[in-house]
Write a protein that holds these residues in place. Structure first.
Motif, PDB file in Angstrom:
ATOM      1  N   ARG A   1       0.893  -1.346  -0.163  1.00 19.48           N
ATOM      2  CA  ARG A   1       0.019  -0.073   0.326  1.00 19.48           C
ATOM      3  C   ARG A   1       0.874   1.071  -0.201  1.00 19.48           C
ATOM      4  NH1 ARG A   1      -3.717  -0.223   5.224  1.00 19.48           N
ATOM      5  NH2 ARG A   1      -5.074   1.625   4.396  1.00 19.48           N
ATOM      6  N   LEU A   2       2.156   0.797   0.151  1.00 21.94           N
ATOM      7  CA  LEU A   2       2.997   2.155   0.186  1.00 21.94           C
ATOM      8  C   LEU A   2       3.687   3.370  -1.236  1.00 21.94           C
ATOM      9  CD1 LEU A   2       5.515   1.032   3.384  1.00 21.94           C
ATOM     10  CD2 LEU A   2       2.702   2.511   2.781  1.00 21.94           C
ATOM     11  N   PRO A   3       3.286   3.974  -1.694  1.00 18.45           N
ATOM     12  CA  PRO A   3       3.524   4.277  -3.182  1.00 18.45           C
ATOM     13  C   PRO A   3       4.919   4.640  -2.983  1.00 18.45           C
ATOM     14  CG  PRO A   3       2.467   6.416  -2.523  1.00 18.45           C
ATOM     15  CD  PRO A   3       1.923   4.955  -0.797  1.00 18.45           C
ATOM     16  N   GLY A   4       5.664   4.728  -4.323  1.00 18.26           N
ATOM     17  CA  GLY A   4       7.073   5.240  -4.292  1.00 18.26           C
ATOM     18  C   GLY A   4       8.415   3.614  -4.298  1.00 18.26           C
ATOM     19  N   ASP A   5       8.699   3.889  -4.478  1.00 21.22           N
ATOM     20  CA  ASP A   5       9.836   2.983  -4.403  1.00 21.22           C
ATOM     21  C   ASP A   5      10.394   2.517  -3.102  1.00 21.22           C
ATOM     22  OD1 ASP A   5      11.444   4.658  -3.871  1.00 21.22           O
ATOM     23  OD2 ASP A   5      13.087   3.899  -5.784  1.00 21.22           O
ATOM     24  N   ARG A   6      10.244   2.779  -1.926  1.00 23.44           N
ATOM     25  CA  ARG A   6      10.724   3.244  -0.806  1.00 23.44           C
ATOM     26  C   ARG A   6      10.055   4.351   0.138  1.00 23.44           C
ATOM     27  NH1 ARG A   6      16.676   4.943  -2.174  1.00 23.44           N
ATOM     28  NH2 ARG A   6      16.176   3.990  -4.362  1.00 23.44           N
ATOM     29  N   LEU A   7      10.367   3.816   1.799  1.00 24.26           N
ATOM     30  CA  LEU A   7       9.870   4.469   2.807  1.00 24.26           C
ATOM     31  C   LEU A   7      10.475   5.625   3.734  1.00 24.26           C
ATOM     32  CD1 LEU A   7       7.400   4.932   4.779  1.00 24.26           C
ATOM     33  CD2 LEU A   7       8.148   2.812   6.267  1.00 24.26           C
ATOM     34  N   TYR A   8      10.740   6.676   3.417  1.00 23.69           N
ATOM     35  CA  TYR A   8      11.280   7.315   4.548  1.00 23.69           C
ATOM     36  C   TYR A   8      10.781   7.643   6.027  1.00 23.69           C
ATOM     37  CZ  TYR A   8      13.069   8.795  -0.210  1.00 23.69           C
ATOM     38  OH  TYR A   8      14.081   8.692  -1.101  1.00 23.69           O
ATOM     39  N   LEU A   9      12.253   6.920   6.483  1.00 24.30           N
ATOM     40  CA  LEU A   9      11.506   7.408   8.140  1.00 24.30           C
ATOM     41  C   LEU A   9      12.404   8.751   8.726  1.00 24.30           C
ATOM     42  CD1 LEU A   9      12.177   4.319   7.219  1.00 24.30           C
ATOM     43  CD2 LEU A   9      10.619   3.668   8.855  1.00 24.30           C
ATOM     44  N   LEU A  10      11.189   9.337   9.590  1.00 21.60           N
ATOM     45  CA  LEU A  10      12.442  10.948   9.539  1.00 21.60           C
ATOM     46  C   LEU A  10      12.067  10.745  11.148  1.00 21.60           C
ATOM     47  CD1 LEU A  10      11.456  11.240   6.537  1.00 21.60           C
ATOM     48  CD2 LEU A  10       9.641  13.044   7.605  1.00 21.60           C
ATOM     49  N   HIS A  11      13.442  11.403  11.295  1.00 20.45           N
ATOM     50  CA  HIS A  11      13.509  11.904  12.662  1.00 20.45           C
ATOM     51  C   HIS A  11      13.614  13.284  13.348  1.00 20.45           C
ATOM     52  CE1 HIS A  11      17.774  12.118  12.752  1.00 20.45           C
ATOM     53  NE2 HIS A  11      17.431  11.492  11.964  1.00 20.45           N
ATOM     54  N   THR A  12      14.160  13.756  14.417  1.00 23.29           N
ATOM     55  CA  THR A  12      14.520  15.444  14.096  1.00 23.29           C
ATOM     56  C   THR A  12      15.305  15.319  15.172  1.00 23.29           C
ATOM     57  OG1 THR A  12      13.579  16.841  15.349  1.00 23.29           O
ATOM     58  CG2 THR A  12      13.228  15.102  16.749  1.00 23.29           C
ATOM     59  N   THR A  13      16.604  16.253  14.381  1.00 20.73           N
ATOM     60  CA  THR A  13      18.096  15.977  15.149  1.00 20.73           C
ATOM     61  C   THR A  13      18.370  16.925  16.346  1.00 20.73           C
ATOM     62  OG1 THR A  13      18.669  18.162  13.105  1.00 20.73           O
ATOM     63  CG2 THR A  13      19.090  15.398  12.590  1.00 20.73           C
ATOM     64  N   ALA A  14      16.763  17.897  16.721  1.00 23.75           N
ATOM     65  CA  ALA A  14      17.022  18.287  18.246  1.00 23.75           C
ATOM     66  C   ALA A  14      17.087  17.934  19.392  1.00 23.75           C
ATOM     67  CB  ALA A  14      15.670  19.455  18.153  1.00 23.75           C
ATOM     68  N   GLU A  15      16.683  16.553  18.740  1.00 22.40           N
ATOM     69  CA  GLU A  15      17.123  15.430  20.199  1.00 22.40           C
ATOM     70  C   GLU A  15      18.472  14.386  20.171  1.00 22.40           C
ATOM     71  OE1 GLU A  15      17.335  12.740  22.832  1.00 22.40           O
ATOM     72  OE2 GLU A  15      16.642  12.139  21.332  1.00 22.40           O
ATOM     73  N   LYS A  16      19.015  15.594  20.516  1.00 20.99           N
ATOM     74  CA  LYS A  16      20.118  14.653  21.059  1.00 20.99           C
ATOM     75  C   LYS A  16      21.093  13.652  22.003  1.00 20.99           C
ATOM     76  CE  LYS A  16      21.658  18.798  18.610  1.00 20.99           C
ATOM     77  NZ  LYS A  16      21.427  18.990  17.221  1.00 20.99           N
ATOM     78  N   SER A  17      19.803  12.784  22.932  1.00 20.26           N
ATOM     79  CA  SER A  17      21.182  11.844  22.770  1.00 20.26           C
ATOM     80  C   SER A  17      20.525  10.948  22.736  1.00 20.26           C
ATOM     81  CB  SER A  17      19.665  11.248  24.928  1.00 20.26           C
ATOM     82  OG  SER A  17      18.429  11.085  23.466  1.00 20.26           O
ATOM     83  N   GLY A  18      19.865  10.749  21.318  1.00 19.95           N
ATOM     84  CA  GLY A  18      20.236   9.820  20.266  1.00 19.95           C
ATOM     85  C   GLY A  18      18.658   8.872  20.430  1.00 19.95           C
ATOM     86  N   GLU A  19      17.729   8.842  21.634  1.00 17.02           N
ATOM     87  CA  GLU A  19      16.739   8.480  21.507  1.00 17.02           C
ATOM     88  C   GLU A  19      16.256   7.950  19.909  1.00 17.02           C
ATOM     89  OE1 GLU A  19      14.382  10.140  24.850  1.00 17.02           O
ATOM     90  OE2 GLU A  19      12.757   8.514  24.731  1.00 17.02           O
ATOM     91  N   ASP A  20      15.008   9.700  19.158  1.00 19.59           N
ATOM     92  CA  ASP A  20      14.424   9.562  18.471  1.00 19.59           C
ATOM     93  C   ASP A  20      15.185   8.747  17.731  1.00 19.59           C
ATOM     94  OD1 ASP A  20      12.546  11.676  20.447  1.00 19.59           O
ATOM     95  OD2 ASP A  20      12.241  12.512  19.038  1.00 19.59           O
ATOM     96  N   PHE A  21      16.243   9.218  17.237  1.00 21.30           N
ATOM     97  CA  PHE A  21      17.085   8.423  15.779  1.00 21.30           C
ATOM     98  C   PHE A  21      17.206   7.334  16.292  1.00 21.30           C
ATOM     99  CE2 PHE A  21      21.046   6.802  14.691  1.00 21.30           C
ATOM    100  CZ  PHE A  21      20.971   7.603  13.030  1.00 21.30           C
TER     101      PHE A  21
END
Lengths: 391, 128
Positions: free
Chosen positions: A165-185
């Motif tokens: 069901r996902l259009p395109g040839d790949r899925l982009y997974l986004l995090h915020t670089t504002a989070e510095k501990s690595g938790e979001d990443f």
């Protein structure tokens, strides 16, 4: 449920870091650090307790669907602090059901059973911890150690369902670089892991790098069109940022459009306004606490006042018998409105107060992750403590 | 209950996470792009810039020069990334590509005021 002492594994910091929990040191205001991961203790539960939680969550998911319909029918958006111009897309996606992935309930577990504190429907974290505790139970209890933890395999299963069901040839997974501990990443990294296991081509990307081209729509750093996105970045923030209007205009699975996971209708479920709505629809339900929009008539004398949109316990206030006893840090939330929810005891386990996080993948209950705090507000100084099923 | 549901995960194999942990420690994404020619040899950025301008102006009848922006690469010989050295291991995109017209930074501003990430606990008020 009990809290027990456990011998921590030799060299546990290196073990959990290697497994992705690189953000286990919480920095305190005075510059010192405290461990966010605590394996000197564990919570033990019986399978009956797990079955009960599972059944409750299954039911609560159905109730949330009713609540979504009710919000739309009664047009509660402005009362929930949701901007009016986002409403048509919320309604549209609620009907068309684009892919959704996961969420996490938080429960208090007291003498009256499980009480829903809230549902994190949009950007729940603690996924890495949940996976790491599975390694812990195997290391400490061997093959006989059991845990309510189907999160990983249900995520993989869900991605497999979503892949076509996902259009395109790949899925982009986004995090915020504002989070510095690595938790979001690392949380997004973990989701990349599960999506890859399901055969999806993935790109891990910073939300800050997202580009918008007038003809192509959203593009990655190399200028490629982005057709499918998972974002660990809440809609409640997105709708107030620069790309919001174009995001809504270009939402969909056609050429030049982007499909967003979680879908924008999750603004209804992740909003604290869902609590009074559920209570209005299901008064006296055993898994709910009385809750009201601030300003509605109620007779609660012990309650928690929560901003509609705050995170990490920010700007929350606990009142017991009419007296303020605790409050979360001020992060400027509350302008959007508040709800009040009856205060409930989290239980006291040697001075520790656990909140039970129950994962949902799609509509399925999937597993458990427990965080404990010393204070009444479960804030970012809480600790993740593994659990084990003891029968 | 005759048949009890299974609770435990069959197998959690965290293959990529250790690698990601290292990537984060090394501080992550190098967003630097290098202008390269057809053989992936680094040239001065102005070649790519001129190329993009020419393309965006419709080329004016002139042929589009084959220059590329190269993302995420390393020096092929292991040396430093300076004009003249060859780059590999990344991805290139024609400098004439419309990507240069993309606007960036439209998301991420909310993090600057208040909380940093999306919230460790993201669940609050244990107190009910």
């Amino acid at each position: 449920m009990h809290r027990i002492d456990v011998e921590p594994r030799q060299g546990w910091p290196a073990i959990i870091e290697e497994q992705g929990l690189i953000y286990w040191k919480t920095e305190l205001p005075d510059g010192s650090t405290m461990p966010y991961w605590n394996e000197s203790n564990a919570y033990t539960l019986g399978s009956d307790e797990i079955y009960e939680m599972e059944a409750s969550v299954r039911l609560l998911m159905e109730m949330l669907v009713e609540a979504g319909d009710y919000i739309i029918e009664s047009n509660l958006f402005s009362q929930m602090g949701i901007p009016g111009w986002a409403v048509p897309k919320i309604k549209e996606t609620w009907e068309s059901e684009p892919p959704m992935l996961y969420g996490r309930f938080d429960f208090a577990y007291g003498p009256d059973g499980f009480k829903m504190l809230e549902y994190n429907a949009d950007t729940p974290t603690a996924l890495v911890e949940t996976a790491v505790q599975w390694h812990w139970v195997q290391d400490v209890y061997g093959g006989g150690g059991d845990q309510w933890n189907m999160v990983h395999e249900l995520l993989v299963k869900r991605w497999k369902e979503l892949a076509p069901r996902l259009p395109g040839d790949r899925l982009y997974l986004l995090h915020t670089t504002a989070e510095k501990s690595g938790e979001d990443f690392m949380t997004v990294g973990y989701l990349v892991e599960t999506a890859r296991e399901a055969g999806i081509t993935c790109e891990l990307m910073a939300v800050e790098s997202l580009g918008l081209h007038p003809e192509v729509g959203f593009v990655d750093a190399a200028g490629r069109s982005i057709r499918s996105i998972f974002k660990l970045y809440p809609w409640e923030w997105m709708v107030h940022e620069d790309f919001a209007e174009e995001t809504l205009k270009r939402m969909g699975d056609e050429q030049g459009q982007t499909l967003w996971i979680e879908p924008i209708w999750k603004m209804m479920w992740s909003n604290k306004g869902i609590l009074p709505v559920l209570w209005r629809l299901y008064p006296d339900h055993p898994n709910l606490l009385p809750a009201f929009f601030e300003g509605e008539e109620h007779n609660l004398t012990s309650f928690v006042r929560k901003p509609l949109l705050a995170r990490e316990g920010a700007n929350s206030l606990i009142v017991i018998d009419g007296q303020e006893v605790d409050r979360g840090p001020d992060q400027g939330y509350g302008e959007e409105g508040f709800v009040v929810q009856q205060y409930t005891d989290l239980g006291d386990y040697d001075g520790n107060r656990p909140v039970l996080g129950v994962w949902t993948v799609d509509m399925e209950p999937a597993g458990l992750g427990i965080r404990e705090s010393n204070g009444l507000v479960t804030n970012n100084l809480s600790r993740f403590v593994p659990h084990v099923i003891d029968d | 209950m005759s048949q009890r549901p299974r609770h435990r995960s069959r197998n959690v194999s965290l293959v990529a996470l250790p690698v990601l942990a290292l990537a984060f420690a090394a501080c992550g994404e190098d967003e630097t792009a290098y202008c390269v020619d057809q053989s992936d040899r680094i040239v001065e950025n102005r070649y790519c810039d001129e190329n993009a301008v020419r393309a965006n102006n419709g080329g004016g009848g002139a042929a589009i020069l084959p220059f590329f922006w190269y993302y995420g690469g390393r020096a092929a010989g292991g040396g430093s990334l300076v004009p003249g050295s060859r780059i590999s291991g990344g991805e290139r995109i024609a400098a004439s590509n419309i990507a240069e017209n993309a606007r960036r930074g439209g998301y991420g501003s909310s993090t600057k005021s208040g909380a940093s990430g999306v919230g460790r606990v993201a669940a609050h008020s244990g107190g009910g």
